[in-house]
Write a protein that holds these residues in place. Structure first.
Motif, PDB file in Angstrom:
ATOM      1  N   LEU A 223       3.521 117.151 -13.791  1.00 47.80           N
ATOM      2  CA  LEU A 223       2.063 117.075 -13.825  1.00 47.80           C
ATOM      3  C   LEU A 223       1.608 117.489 -15.220  1.00 47.80           C
ATOM      4  N   THR A 224       1.418 116.519 -16.066  1.00 44.62           N
ATOM      5  CA  THR A 224       0.928 116.772 -17.423  1.00 44.62           C
ATOM      6  C   THR A 224      -0.585 116.581 -17.375  1.00 44.62           C
ATOM      7  N   PRO A 225      -1.351 117.691 -17.376  1.00 44.95           N
ATOM      8  CA  PRO A 225      -2.784 117.604 -17.055  1.00 44.95           C
ATOM      9  C   PRO A 225      -3.610 116.717 -17.993  1.00 44.95           C
ATOM     10  N   GLN A 226      -3.100 116.481 -19.218  1.00 43.02           N
ATOM     11  CA  GLN A 226      -3.847 115.599 -20.115  1.00 43.02           C
ATOM     12  C   GLN A 226      -3.843 114.151 -19.616  1.00 43.02           C
ATOM     13  N   SER A 227      -2.982 113.828 -18.641  1.00 41.97           N
ATOM     14  CA  SER A 227      -2.944 112.484 -18.051  1.00 41.97           C
ATOM     15  C   SER A 227      -3.597 112.466 -16.672  1.00 41.97           C
ATOM     16  N   VAL A 228      -4.474 113.426 -16.411  1.00 40.88           N
ATOM     17  CA  VAL A 228      -5.048 113.588 -15.063  1.00 40.88           C
ATOM     18  C   VAL A 228      -5.674 112.297 -14.537  1.00 40.88           C
ATOM     19  N   HIS A 229      -6.348 111.552 -15.422  1.00 42.71           N
ATOM     20  CA  HIS A 229      -7.009 110.327 -14.950  1.00 42.71           C
ATOM     21  C   HIS A 229      -5.996 109.231 -14.629  1.00 42.71           C
ATOM     22  N   GLN A 230      -4.863 109.246 -15.351  1.00 46.18           N
ATOM     23  CA  GLN A 230      -3.799 108.290 -15.061  1.00 46.18           C
ATOM     24  C   GLN A 230      -3.138 108.607 -13.714  1.00 46.18           C
ATOM     25  N   PHE A 231      -3.087 109.891 -13.375  1.00 45.94           N
ATOM     26  CA  PHE A 231      -2.487 110.304 -12.101  1.00 45.94           C
ATOM     27  C   PHE A 231      -3.477 110.183 -10.942  1.00 45.94           C
ATOM     28  N   GLY A 232      -4.761 110.071 -11.248  1.00 46.64           N
ATOM     29  CA  GLY A 232      -5.785 110.065 -10.212  1.00 46.64           C
ATOM     30  C   GLY A 232      -6.003 111.437  -9.607  1.00 46.64           C
ATOM     31  N   GLY A 233      -5.827 112.465 -10.420  1.00 49.66           N
ATOM     32  CA  GLY A 233      -6.051 113.841  -9.963  1.00 49.66           C
ATOM     33  C   GLY A 233      -4.854 114.721 -10.281  1.00 49.66           C
ATOM     34  N   PHE A 234      -4.996 116.014 -10.033  1.00 44.45           N
ATOM     35  CA  PHE A 234      -3.905 116.971 -10.259  1.00 44.45           C
ATOM     36  C   PHE A 234      -2.966 116.919  -9.055  1.00 44.45           C
ATOM     37  N   LYS A 235      -1.943 116.066  -9.129  1.00 38.28           N
ATOM     38  CA  LYS A 235      -1.066 115.807  -7.983  1.00 38.28           C
ATOM     39  C   LYS A 235       0.389 116.084  -8.319  1.00 38.28           C
ATOM     40  N   VAL A 236       1.142 116.451  -7.306  1.00 37.27           N
ATOM     41  CA  VAL A 236       2.585 116.632  -7.448  1.00 37.27           C
ATOM     42  C   VAL A 236       3.198 115.340  -7.984  1.00 37.27           C
ATOM     43  N   GLN A 237       4.131 115.463  -8.938  1.00 38.04           N
ATOM     44  CA  GLN A 237       4.739 114.299  -9.590  1.00 38.04           C
ATOM     45  C   GLN A 237       6.218 114.151  -9.206  1.00 38.04           C
ATOM     46  N   GLY A 238       6.784 112.986  -9.516  1.00 38.87           N
ATOM     47  CA  GLY A 238       8.213 112.735  -9.306  1.00 38.87           C
ATOM     48  C   GLY A 238       8.592 112.605  -7.853  1.00 38.87           C
ATOM     49  N   GLN A 239       7.668 112.116  -7.018  1.00 41.39           N
ATOM     50  CA  GLN A 239       7.893 112.105  -5.570  1.00 41.39           C
ATOM     51  C   GLN A 239       8.711 110.917  -5.068  1.00 41.39           C
ATOM     52  N   THR A 240       8.718 109.796  -5.807  1.00 38.57           N
ATOM     53  CA  THR A 240       9.570 108.667  -5.395  1.00 38.57           C
ATOM     54  C   THR A 240      10.893 108.741  -6.150  1.00 38.57           C
ATOM     55  N   ASP A 241      11.912 108.033  -5.652  1.00 40.97           N
ATOM     56  CA  ASP A 241      13.210 108.022  -6.338  1.00 40.97           C
ATOM     57  C   ASP A 241      13.054 107.525  -7.772  1.00 40.97           C
ATOM     58  N   ALA A 242      12.247 106.476  -7.931  1.00 40.79           N
ATOM     59  CA  ALA A 242      12.054 105.900  -9.270  1.00 40.79           C
ATOM     60  C   ALA A 242      11.389 106.921 -10.195  1.00 40.79           C
ATOM     61  N   ALA A 243      10.378 107.619  -9.677  1.00 43.72           N
ATOM     62  CA  ALA A 243       9.662 108.603 -10.495  1.00 43.72           C
ATOM     63  C   ALA A 243      10.576 109.774 -10.853  1.00 43.72           C
ATOM     64  N   ALA A 244      11.427 110.152  -9.897  1.00 43.06           N
ATOM     65  CA  ALA A 244      12.359 111.260 -10.149  1.00 43.06           C
ATOM     66  C   ALA A 244      13.374 110.863 -11.223  1.00 43.06           C
TER      67      ALA A 244
END
Ligand SMILES: Nc1nc(=O)c2c([nH]1)NC[C@@H]1CN(c3ccc(C(=O)N[C@@H](CCC(=O)O)C(=O)O)cc3)CN21
Ligand SMILES: CC(C)C(=O)C(=O)O
Ligand SMILES: [Mg+2]
Length: 282
Positions: A157-178
């Motif tokens: 969760l890199t907060p400077q990309s908050v709008h790209q994430f659509g909020g302050f959300k847990v990251q790396g949740q899919t296999d691809a993201a991990a």
């Protein structure tokens, strides 16, 4: 500075306790946990340094915690310099790291990135800078390191990309993201970062990254397997009255205590009980 410290205290022991990027690496190599907290001013820096925390981060969370913005995006390089200068006056032994704020890097102008990082070192007295991002910024990070500036990475969760994430959300949740996060972490290590912050990812993914990297990995909302932990100091002291993320442990409720003290002062003044004769001059 080093000489002054040698004169002020009795020398060698204090000099050896100055944290640097090598002593952090030694901690990981010897399985000793690394501690890190944010600070934004002189007083907190002094308290944190005296408590022998390893790393003080002047985070761009400054914008939310101290300046009252909803995100970190509005923080300027001048804000970071101003607060890092104050923190630098209060710390002696902790390693001082400052965030490069939004739009002072990743703009396509690497020379400008190096200059901005340089200002945090030269003008503000930071000893290292932190940049958010993975493979897309390895060239930029390498250029900063070539200038002699140690770089700390930051993934998840890199907060400077908050709008790209659509909020302050847990990251790396899919296999691809991990997998992407692991590849980014390896690329950052290859580029020469001296440590890596992992924010808001599963404890299993954080453990994987920590085991695969030789450099120290410092977690926030990333479980206990990381080589160290970082929190926003206002959060862990219970001063933050906005939303408190689930990964925060509040070690006190200073916010309530401060309010109570202030209310007592108000009462004392209003009832004519402050000041007493002893609290005034004859
Ligand atoms: N005071 C403060 N503390 C922080 O840790 C912090 C900041 N500010 N500002 C910059 C970022 C933003 N951070 C945040 C903010 C919110 C969540 C949050 O809402 N987390 C939810 C999970 C949300 C989801 O995945 O859906 C949680 O329950 O913890 C996490 C990190 C961490 N950083
Ligand atoms: C939470 C930490 C890692 C940070 O980047 C900040 O405080 O800005
Ligand atoms: Mg930050």
């Amino acid at each position: 500075m080093f000489f002054k410290r040698l004169v002020k205290n009795d020398g060698v022991k204090r000099l050896q306790s100055k944290v640097n990027i090598n002593s952090l690496q030694n901690k990981k190599d010897n399985n000793q946990k690394i501690t890190m907290l944010t600070a934004y001013d002189y007083q907190f820096a002094k308290l944190i340094d005296e408590a022998e925390i390893d790393v003080i981060l002047v985070g761009d969370s400054l914008g939310m915690v101290v300046l009252g913005y909803d995100t970190t995006l509005e923080v300027t390089l001048d804000d970071m310099i101003y607060h890092t200068q104050a923190v630098a006056r209060g710390r002696e032994n902790a390693l001082l790291v400052a965030d490069l704020p939004f739009m002072t890097y990743k703009t396509g102008n690497i020379a400008q990135t190096v200059k901005n990082a340089g200002q945090l070192i030269k003008t503000a007295k930071a000893e290292a800078v932190k940049l958010e991002g993975g493979r897309e910024i390895v060239d930029e990070i390498a250029a900063v390191i070539r200038a002699g500036i140690p770089v700390m990475g930051h993934l998840g969760l890199t907060p400077q990309s908050v709008h790209q994430f659509g909020g302050f959300k847990v990251q790396g949740q899919t296999d691809a993201a991990a997998e992407k996060l692991i590849a980014d972490a390896l690329a950052l290590e290859e580029a020469g970062v001296f440590a890596l912050v992992l924010e808001c990812i599963s404890r299993d993914l954080a453990a994987k990254v920590t085991n695969q990297l030789s450099i120290p990995v410092i977690g926030i909302g990333a479980g206990r397997s990381c080589d160290g932990q970082v929190l926003v100091v206002h959060d862990m002291l219970g001063i933050n009255n906005q939303f408190v993320p689930k990964f925060v442990r509040e070690y006190d409720n200073l916010g309530e205590k401060v309010k109570k003290a202030i209310k007592t002062y108000k009462q004392d003044v209003e009832q004519g009980e402050f000041p007493t004769a002893g609290e005034s001059f004859s």
